[in-house]
Scaffold this motif. Structure first.
Motif, PDB file in Angstrom:
ATOM      1  N   THR A 429      -5.616   2.568   6.151  1.00 49.13           N
ATOM      2  CA  THR A 429      -4.977   2.611   4.815  1.00 49.13           C
ATOM      3  C   THR A 429      -3.525   3.018   5.004  1.00 49.13           C
ATOM      4  OG1 THR A 429      -7.019   3.212   3.679  1.00 49.13           O
ATOM      5  CG2 THR A 429      -4.959   3.669   2.523  1.00 49.13           C
ATOM      6  N   VAL A 430      -2.604   2.182   4.561  1.00 49.85           N
ATOM      7  CA  VAL A 430      -1.159   2.468   4.613  1.00 49.85           C
ATOM      8  C   VAL A 430      -0.697   2.800   3.188  1.00 49.85           C
ATOM      9  CG1 VAL A 430       1.131   1.530   5.090  1.00 49.85           C
ATOM     10  CG2 VAL A 430      -0.786   0.998   6.617  1.00 49.85           C
ATOM     11  N   THR A 431       0.039   3.885   3.071  1.00 47.08           N
ATOM     12  CA  THR A 431       0.554   4.310   1.751  1.00 47.08           C
ATOM     13  C   THR A 431       2.065   4.449   1.837  1.00 47.08           C
ATOM     14  OG1 THR A 431      -1.491   5.506   1.278  1.00 47.08           O
ATOM     15  CG2 THR A 431       0.433   6.035  -0.071  1.00 47.08           C
ATOM     16  N   VAL A 432       2.785   3.789   0.946  1.00 49.48           N
ATOM     17  CA  VAL A 432       4.248   3.890   0.845  1.00 49.48           C
ATOM     18  C   VAL A 432       4.582   4.706  -0.408  1.00 49.48           C
ATOM     19  CG1 VAL A 432       6.425   2.617   0.648  1.00 49.48           C
ATOM     20  CG2 VAL A 432       4.517   1.664   1.986  1.00 49.48           C
ATOM     21  N   ARG A 433       5.375   5.757  -0.246  1.00 48.22           N
ATOM     22  CA  ARG A 433       5.729   6.665  -1.361  1.00 48.22           C
ATOM     23  C   ARG A 433       7.239   6.620  -1.601  1.00 48.22           C
ATOM     24  NH1 ARG A 433       2.641   9.213   2.154  1.00 48.22           N
ATOM     25  NH2 ARG A 433       4.401  10.494   2.906  1.00 48.22           N
ATOM     26  N   ARG A 434       7.624   6.277  -2.830  1.00 46.67           N
ATOM     27  CA  ARG A 434       9.027   6.258  -3.228  1.00 46.67           C
ATOM     28  C   ARG A 434       9.183   7.083  -4.514  1.00 46.67           C
ATOM     29  NH1 ARG A 434       9.221  -0.206  -2.541  1.00 46.67           N
ATOM     30  NH2 ARG A 434       7.075   0.233  -3.129  1.00 46.67           N
ATOM     31  N   PRO A 435      10.330   7.788  -4.697  1.00 41.69           N
ATOM     32  CA  PRO A 435      10.513   8.624  -5.900  1.00 41.69           C
ATOM     33  C   PRO A 435      10.363   7.809  -7.182  1.00 41.69           C
ATOM     34  CG  PRO A 435      12.224   9.060  -4.279  1.00 41.69           C
ATOM     35  CD  PRO A 435      11.491   7.836  -3.806  1.00 41.69           C
ATOM     36  N   PHE A 436       9.686   8.422  -8.159  1.00 34.52           N
ATOM     37  CA  PHE A 436       9.556   7.874  -9.508  1.00 34.52           C
ATOM     38  C   PHE A 436       8.793   6.552  -9.555  1.00 34.52           C
ATOM     39  CE2 PHE A 436      13.813   9.916  -9.132  1.00 34.52           C
ATOM     40  CZ  PHE A 436      13.485  11.111  -9.750  1.00 34.52           C
ATOM     41  N   GLN A 437       8.009   6.267  -8.476  1.00 37.63           N
ATOM     42  CA  GLN A 437       7.176   5.077  -8.459  1.00 37.63           C
ATOM     43  C   GLN A 437       5.768   5.458  -8.027  1.00 37.63           C
ATOM     44  OE1 GLN A 437       8.752   1.512  -6.532  1.00 37.63           O
ATOM     45  NE2 GLN A 437      10.848   2.376  -6.578  1.00 37.63           N
ATOM     46  N   ALA A 438       4.812   4.696  -8.504  1.00 40.99           N
ATOM     47  CA  ALA A 438       3.441   4.928  -8.064  1.00 40.99           C
ATOM     48  C   ALA A 438       3.314   4.553  -6.582  1.00 40.99           C
ATOM     49  CB  ALA A 438       2.485   4.094  -8.900  1.00 40.99           C
ATOM     50  N   PRO A 439       2.492   5.288  -5.809  1.00 41.65           N
ATOM     51  CA  PRO A 439       2.317   4.950  -4.391  1.00 41.65           C
ATOM     52  C   PRO A 439       1.835   3.501  -4.219  1.00 41.65           C
ATOM     53  CG  PRO A 439       1.352   7.080  -4.884  1.00 41.65           C
ATOM     54  CD  PRO A 439       1.702   6.447  -6.202  1.00 41.65           C
ATOM     55  N   GLN A 440       2.367   2.849  -3.195  1.00 42.81           N
ATOM     56  CA  GLN A 440       1.924   1.492  -2.844  1.00 42.81           C
ATOM     57  C   GLN A 440       0.900   1.615  -1.728  1.00 42.81           C
ATOM     58  OE1 GLN A 440       5.137  -1.227  -1.867  1.00 42.81           O
ATOM     59  NE2 GLN A 440       3.741  -2.634  -0.786  1.00 42.81           N
ATOM     60  N   VAL A 441      -0.346   1.189  -1.966  1.00 47.33           N
ATOM     61  CA  VAL A 441      -1.450   1.382  -1.017  1.00 47.33           C
ATOM     62  C   VAL A 441      -1.908   0.011  -0.492  1.00 47.33           C
ATOM     63  CG1 VAL A 441      -3.760   2.315  -0.672  1.00 47.33           C
ATOM     64  CG2 VAL A 441      -2.139   3.476  -2.215  1.00 47.33           C
ATOM     65  N   LEU A 442      -2.045  -0.049   0.831  1.00 46.02           N
ATOM     66  CA  LEU A 442      -2.529  -1.275   1.468  1.00 46.02           C
ATOM     67  C   LEU A 442      -3.708  -0.924   2.367  1.00 46.02           C
ATOM     68  CD1 LEU A 442      -2.238  -4.315   2.268  1.00 46.02           C
ATOM     69  CD2 LEU A 442      -0.719  -3.547   4.119  1.00 46.02           C
ATOM     70  N   ASN A 443      -4.847  -1.570   2.160  1.00 49.13           N
ATOM     71  CA  ASN A 443      -6.029  -1.375   3.002  1.00 49.13           C
ATOM     72  C   ASN A 443      -6.235  -2.625   3.890  1.00 49.13           C
ATOM     73  OD1 ASN A 443      -6.963   1.212   1.989  1.00 49.13           O
ATOM     74  ND2 ASN A 443      -7.487   0.110   0.091  1.00 49.13           N
ATOM     75  N   GLY A 444      -6.577  -2.356   5.146  1.00 51.04           N
ATOM     76  CA  GLY A 444      -6.833  -3.468   6.066  1.00 51.04           C
ATOM     77  C   GLY A 444      -7.712  -3.023   7.237  1.00 51.04           C
ATOM     78  N   SER A 445      -7.912  -3.892   8.247  1.00 54.79           N
ATOM     79  CA  SER A 445      -8.720  -3.524   9.413  1.00 54.79           C
ATOM     80  C   SER A 445      -8.321  -4.384  10.635  1.00 54.79           C
ATOM     81  CB  SER A 445     -10.206  -3.697   9.120  1.00 54.79           C
ATOM     82  OG  SER A 445     -10.492  -5.059   8.845  1.00 54.79           O
ATOM     83  N   PHE A 446      -8.607  -3.802  11.806  1.00 52.69           N
ATOM     84  CA  PHE A 446      -8.456  -4.547  13.070  1.00 52.69           C
ATOM     85  C   PHE A 446      -9.839  -4.955  13.556  1.00 52.69           C
ATOM     86  CE2 PHE A 446      -4.625  -1.828  13.080  1.00 52.69           C
ATOM     87  CZ  PHE A 446      -3.647  -2.787  13.287  1.00 52.69           C
ATOM     88  N   THR A 447      -9.955  -6.201  14.034  1.00 48.80           N
ATOM     89  CA  THR A 447     -11.241  -6.674  14.561  1.00 48.80           C
ATOM     90  C   THR A 447     -11.150  -7.012  16.052  1.00 48.80           C
ATOM     91  OG1 THR A 447     -10.681  -8.941  13.890  1.00 48.80           O
ATOM     92  CG2 THR A 447     -11.971  -7.584  12.330  1.00 48.80           C
ATOM     93  N   SER A 448      -9.945  -6.709  16.651  1.00 45.80           N
ATOM     94  CA  SER A 448      -9.764  -6.918  18.096  1.00 45.80           C
ATOM     95  C   SER A 448      -8.608  -6.064  18.580  1.00 45.80           C
ATOM     96  CB  SER A 448      -9.480  -8.405  18.390  1.00 45.80           C
ATOM     97  OG  SER A 448      -8.261  -8.800  17.788  1.00 45.80           O
ATOM     98  N   PRO A 449      -8.577  -5.746  19.865  1.00 39.31           N
ATOM     99  CA  PRO A 449      -7.451  -4.989  20.398  1.00 39.31           C
ATOM    100  C   PRO A 449      -6.186  -5.861  20.389  1.00 39.31           C
ATOM    101  CG  PRO A 449      -9.338  -4.872  21.868  1.00 39.31           C
ATOM    102  CD  PRO A 449      -9.639  -5.956  20.882  1.00 39.31           C
ATOM    103  N   ILE A 450      -5.038  -5.180  20.444  1.00 32.27           N
ATOM    104  CA  ILE A 450      -3.758  -5.877  20.522  1.00 32.27           C
ATOM    105  C   ILE A 450      -3.257  -5.747  21.956  1.00 32.27           C
ATOM    106  CG2 ILE A 450      -1.362  -5.921  19.741  1.00 32.27           C
ATOM    107  CD1 ILE A 450      -2.347  -4.887  17.055  1.00 32.27           C
ATOM    108  N   LEU A 451      -3.075  -6.877  22.587  1.00 32.00           N
ATOM    109  CA  LEU A 451      -2.650  -6.882  23.981  1.00 32.00           C
ATOM    110  C   LEU A 451      -1.210  -7.371  24.075  1.00 32.00           C
ATOM    111  CD1 LEU A 451      -5.886  -8.487  25.513  1.00 32.00           C
ATOM    112  CD2 LEU A 451      -5.300  -6.047  25.347  1.00 32.00           C
TER     113      LEU A 451
END
Length: 471
Positions: A429-451
C-alpha cells in the motif's frame, strides 16, 4: 331708700311698676339719653322721674330701665339709673320698661341689647358689663383674644381663630371633629392616601407614610419593579436560569440539573437510564449532560474516551500511550516524518522492500541517498525497514518546499523468505500525503521477483508503481 327697690319688686307687677314710674313725673324740659331717639321725642308731653321714684332702682342692682332708643341698629339699651340722671338727664319715652340683668328673673328680657351687655368699642365702667368675650379696658369694651391667651377650648390638633367677642376652632389637616374634639383620620384604612399600589401605607398622627414593598424601589408614592436578575442580586444557583417577575424573581434549574433553582444538582442520566445512548455504547455522565461512546471493536482500541486505530492515529500510534510528534504521522503503527509532502509504503509480510521516489529534478531518494541535502532536493528517507512490513517513508519537512512537478514512485522487493510469486503474491500500500488534500492511496502486489534492477525510478522501470504531481 335704695333698699326699697328689691322690696317694691316683690309686691309690684311690671305694669304696676311702670305706672308708678310714669305717674309721678313732672315736666323738666328736654334732655338727651344718648343714641338715636325715635318715637316720642325727648321731652315731649312727658314728665321726668322724681328723685323718690328714681330711688326705687339701685344703680348697682339687678333692676334697670330698658330704654327704647328708636335706633335702627340699637333699638334698646339699658338705662343706667342714678338720682341725678332721673331728675336732670332723662324724660320718659314710649317703649321704656322695667327689666332685669338676671336671666332667672321674671323681669329678664333678652331683647334689650344683648341681655344688657356692652358691645366692642362701647364706653364702660362698672355696669352694665361688657358682653362675653370682651373686657373693659381703659374705659372701652375690648375684644379678648382667647387664642393668644390660651383660654380657648380648642383641641390640641385644632387651629384657633379669634373673632370679635369669641373664637372658632377647626381641626387641622389629618384630623376630623368639631374643633374642640379632633380625631386622627386613618387615611390608610379609608383609602384616601396616595401610596403606590406596590407600597405599604402606615398611619401616623395627622398623616401617613408610604414605603415601597420588597422587590420595588421608589419614594412610596411611585414604586418601580427591581430587576434582580439584571442586577445580579438574585440567589439563583449558577446552574439555574433567573426570570424577573413583578416585585420578585424565579429560579429554574437548567437542563441536566434538578433542584429548586437556588440549589441545583447534576442529573446523572447514565445512572437513571434517561440517556439515549445505543445499547452497545458506553454512557458517560458529564456536568449537566452525558456522552455516548460507541462500542470500540477491533481493530480499534479503547484509549480512555477514544476508540483509536493505533495503526494510523497519531495520538495513539502503535499503542494508547504513544503519541507522535507534531510534525509526524502514524503509518502502520509507526510515527514517521510528515510535512509539506510525504510518501510511505507498507507490505503484507516481513522482509526487505525499498522505497524509491524520483523528484521533478531527477534526483532519487532511497536507502542509498537518504538526505536531506541538495541531491535529494532536501527530501529525506527517515526509515529503512529491512525485516518488517514497513513503513518506509520519504518526506519533506514542514519548513522545506518540495520542487514543483511530477514525482515517480518505485518499489523494489529485495529479500523475502517467501519470494513473491503468483501463488504467494506480495501486497503493498502506497500513500501520498499533501497539505490540505485527502491522502492518495494505491494498493498493489508483486507476483515475481525483480531482477536486474537499477537505482533509477521512472515509468520504464519494472519497479515503477505510480506518479503524482506537486503541488
Amino acid at each position: 331708700m335704695r333698699y326699697l327697690a328689691d322690696s317694691l319688686l316683690h309686691s309690684l307687677t311690671i305694669p304696676a311698676l311702670s305706672t308708678l314710674l310714669l305717674a309721678g313725673c313732672t315736666s323738666a324740659g328736654p334732655s338727651a339719653a344718648g343714641g338715636d331717639e325715635g318715637g316720642e321725642a325727648v321731652g315731649e308731653a312727658h314728665d321726668a322721674l322724681t328723685p323718690e321714684q328714681c330711688s326705687y332702682f339701685d344703680p348697682g342692682g339687678k333692676v334697670q330701665i330698658c330704654h327704647h332708643t328708636g335706633s335702627a341698629t340699637k333699638p334698646y339699651t339699658i338705662l343706667r339709673i342714678s338720682d341725678q340722671a332721673c331728675i336732670d338727664a332723662h324724660s320718659a319715652h314710649d317703649g321704656d320698661y322695667i327689666t332685669s340683668t338676671d336671666p332667672s328673673s321674671p323681669l329678664y328680657d333678652p331683647t334689650c341689647n344683648g341681655q344688657g351687655c356692652l358691645p366692642v368699642g362701647a364706653p364702660c365702667d362698672a355696669m352694665p358689663p361688657c358682653c362675653d368675650g370682651l373686657t373693659c379696658q381703659d374705659g372701652t369694651c375690648t375684644d379678648v383674644d382667647e387664642c393668644a391667651l390660651g383660654t380657648d377650648d380648642c383641641d390640641a390638633n385644632a387651629a384657633c381663630a379669634n373673632t370679635p367677642g369669641s373664637f372658632t376652632c377647626a381641626c387641622t389637616a389629618g384630623y376630623s371633629g368639631d374643633g374642640t374634639t379632633c380625631t386622627d383620620i386613618d387615611e390608610c384604612a379609608l383609602g384616601t392616601d396616595d401610596c403606590d399600589a406596590n407600597a405599604a401605607c402606615t398611619n401616623t398622627p395627622g398623616s401617613f407614610t408610604c414605603a415601597c414593598t420588597a422587590g420595588y424601589s421608589g419614594d412610596g408614592t411611585t414604586c418601580t419593579d427591581i430587576d434582580e436578575c439584571a442586577l445580579g442580586t438574585d440567589d439563583c444557583d449558577a446552574n439555574a436560569a433567573c426570570t424577573n417577575t413583578p416585585g420578585s424573581f424565579t429560579c429554574a434549574c437548567t437542563a441536566g440539573y434538578s433542584g429548586d433553582g437556588t440549589t441545583c444538582t447534576d442529573v446523572d442520566e447514565c445512572a437513571l437510564g434517561t440517556d439515549d445512548c445505543d445499547a452497545n455504547a458506553a454512557c458517560t455522565n458529564t456536568p449537566g449532560s452525558y456522552t455516548c461512546q460507541a462500542a470500540c471493536n477491533p481493530p480499534n482500541t479503547q484509549c480512555g474516551a477514544d476508540c483509536a486505530d493505533t495503526t494510523s492515529d497519531a495520538s495513539h500510534c502503535g499503542g494508547c500511550a504513544n503519541a507522535c510528534a507534531a510534525n509526524q504521522s502514524c503509518v502502520a503503527s509507526t510515527c514517521v516524518g510528515s510535512g509539506n509532502l510525504g510518501v510511505s509504503v507498507t507490505w503484507s509480510r516481513p522482509g526487505d522492500l525499498d522505497l524509491f521516489v524520483s523528484t521533478p529534478s531527477g534526483n532519487v531518494i532511497f536507502a542509498g541517498n537518504m538526505g536531506p541535502n541538495a541531491n535529494t532536493d532536501f527530501g529525506q528517507l527517515d526509515r529503512d525497514d529491512l525485516v518488517g512490513t514497513g513503513p518506509e517513508n520519504i518526506f519533506w519537512d514542514i519548513g522545506v518546499t518540495p520542487p514543483s512537478g511530477t514525482y515517480h514512485v518505485c518499489l523494489l522487493p529485495l529479500f523475502f523468505l517467501i519470494p513473491p510469486t503468483v501463488l504467494t503474491p506480495l501486497s503493498y500500500t502506497v500513500t501520498v500525503r499533501r497539505p490540505f488534500q485527502a491522502p492518495q492511496v494505491l494498493n498493489g502486489s508483486f507476483t515475481s521477483p525483480i531482477l536486474g534492477f537499477s537505482f533509477s525510478c521512472d515509468p520504464g522501470q519494472p519497479s515503477y508503481v505510480t506518479s503524482f504531481t506537486y503541488p
